[in-house]
Design an enzyme around this catalytic site. Sequence first.
Site, mmCIF file in Angstrom:
data_model
loop_
_atom_site.group_PDB
_atom_site.id
_atom_site.type_symbol
_atom_site.label_atom_id
_atom_site.label_comp_id
_atom_site.label_asym_id
_atom_site.label_seq_id
_atom_site.Cartn_x
_atom_site.Cartn_y
_atom_site.Cartn_z
ATOM 1 N N LYS A 114 0.831 -1.210 0.000
ATOM 2 C CA LYS A 114 0.000 0.000 0.000
ATOM 3 C C LYS A 114 0.860 1.252 0.000
ATOM 4 O O LYS A 114 0.502 2.250 -0.627
ATOM 5 C CB LYS A 114 -0.939 0.002 1.214
ATOM 6 N N LYS A 196 -4.311 -10.220 -6.649
ATOM 7 C CA LYS A 196 -5.556 -10.382 -5.894
ATOM 8 C C LYS A 196 -6.664 -9.500 -6.472
ATOM 9 O O LYS A 196 -6.398 -8.367 -6.872
ATOM 10 C CB LYS A 196 -5.248 -9.975 -4.439
ATOM 11 N N LYS A 199 -10.478 -4.025 -4.376
ATOM 12 C CA LYS A 199 -11.354 -2.869 -4.514
ATOM 13 C C LYS A 199 -10.599 -1.678 -5.095
ATOM 14 O O LYS A 199 -11.180 -0.776 -5.648
ATOM 15 C CB LYS A 199 -11.897 -2.476 -3.133
HETATM 16 P P1 AMP Z 1 -11.072 -5.759 2.826
HETATM 17 O O1 AMP Z 1 -12.123 -5.640 1.799
HETATM 18 O O2 AMP Z 1 -9.691 -5.519 2.316
HETATM 19 O O3 AMP Z 1 -11.406 -5.040 4.080
HETATM 20 O O4 AMP Z 1 -11.103 -7.293 3.205
HETATM 21 C C1 AMP Z 1 -12.173 -7.857 3.902
HETATM 22 C C2 AMP Z 1 -12.016 -9.351 4.000
HETATM 23 O O5 AMP Z 1 -12.118 -9.937 2.702
HETATM 24 C C3 AMP Z 1 -10.679 -9.817 4.564
HETATM 25 O O6 AMP Z 1 -10.895 -10.957 5.372
HETATM 26 C C4 AMP Z 1 -9.893 -10.158 3.335
HETATM 27 O O7 AMP Z 1 -8.923 -11.140 3.607
HETATM 28 C C5 AMP Z 1 -10.970 -10.695 2.396
HETATM 29 N N1 AMP Z 1 -10.633 -10.466 0.971
HETATM 30 C C6 AMP Z 1 -10.434 -9.270 0.362
HETATM 31 N N2 AMP Z 1 -10.114 -9.436 -0.935
HETATM 32 C C7 AMP Z 1 -10.133 -10.783 -1.160
HETATM 33 C C8 AMP Z 1 -9.884 -11.610 -2.316
HETATM 34 N N3 AMP Z 1 -9.560 -11.110 -3.494
HETATM 35 N N4 AMP Z 1 -10.004 -12.951 -2.171
HETATM 36 C C9 AMP Z 1 -10.348 -13.487 -0.976
HETATM 37 N N5 AMP Z 1 -10.577 -12.771 0.143
HETATM 38 C C10 AMP Z 1 -10.470 -11.436 0.058
#
Ligand code: AMP
Length: 333
Positions: A114, A196, A199
């Site tokens: 990041k 990955k 968002k």
């Molecule tokens: P975040 O949206 O970054 O706050 O992530 C929220 C949750 O979703 C966390 O547990 C992340 O590990 C999971 N997560 C986010 N992006 C992915 C992805 N591409 N594949 C699987 N899990 C994800």
Amino acid sequence: MKHIVSGIQPTGSLNIGTYLGSIKNFVRLQEAYKDHHFLIFIADLHAITIPRDRAELRKSIKEVAALYLACGLKTDNLSLFIQSEIEAHSQMSYLLQCFTYMGELERMTQFKEKAQRQEKGVTSSLFTYPALMAGDILLYDAEYVPVGDDQKQHLELTRDLAIRVNNRYGDFFTVPKPLIPKVGARIMSLTEPTKKMSKSDDNIKSRILLLDDDNIIRKRIMSAVTDTDGQIRFDPNNKPGISNLLSILSAITNESIETLVNTYKDTDYKTFKEVVAEAVVKELKPIKEKYHEVIKSGEVDTILDQGKAHAERIARKKIAKFNHKIGLGRKQK
Ligand code: AMP
Ligand code: TRP
């Protein structure tokens, strides 16, 4: 009562990576761990470690809250709340920074990634982010923390901090265990399947949003990057695109990757993609419908108020005890 704790950052619209890696897992776990209480929150304090437009942030907080409910989280053994509404999270973050070493934070791959992407200044809160996350978990003495693969390193640090405090002051924190789904823990970008699904990816075609129209979903899957050998096999290193589509299908249908490979090994990519696209469309349809119902009903605010009240009681007590434990303030009885 044993606790399961997790959060999602309100940073724009949720995609199927977050859904399959995290929310769908919460729904499953709510069935499997009926005797546990779930504390699930919207990690808005984490979101502001990178500059955000305030109107968009507010909108996203509400959207994530409604989506949690639309995805099927049950409210009986759940406290759903907004992180910033409970002051103990910020307080605990500071206290835990006093136990966290610079070297530990410098090793965090999420920070490195990041920070590299930041064009202007890198905030110090982006650096100390893992201490905030550790606080979220340790405040509630979570036994389990369901997360996607990318959060594993933060969980390890949380465990180290809990053990460090326990060694110094006697058993005080529960040492949490991660719960990472077998499939779906790392859904990859549709356009660059070695990255990955995220968002923050500039290319909107790299992801499918939970609220996307059916035709957009179909288009995104049909144009997902694959390879030219024409074989449906699970091989993330050599065939990241096809392997990703297999993971998506497996996480949705609950069928193992092996079974899916057997079923589709003689199928061409186009037909296979159509199967995946229809599975995603079918999975998201009820979520979209429920989302609009939830938003209209206004029930989100009531649920968030109740969640806040419950979580706050637990968090307040824990922070007061921790202050006392480490010698802050006046001596109490
Ligand atoms: P975040 O949206 O970054 O706050 O992530 C929220 C949750 O979703 C966390 O547990 C992340 O590990 C999971 N997560 C986010 N992006 C992915 C992805 N591409 N594949 C699987 N899990 C994800
Ligand atoms: N850092 C997590 C992410 O970006 C979100 C999060 C914040 C979290 N606090 C948490 C997840 C506590 C689990 C437990 O995905």
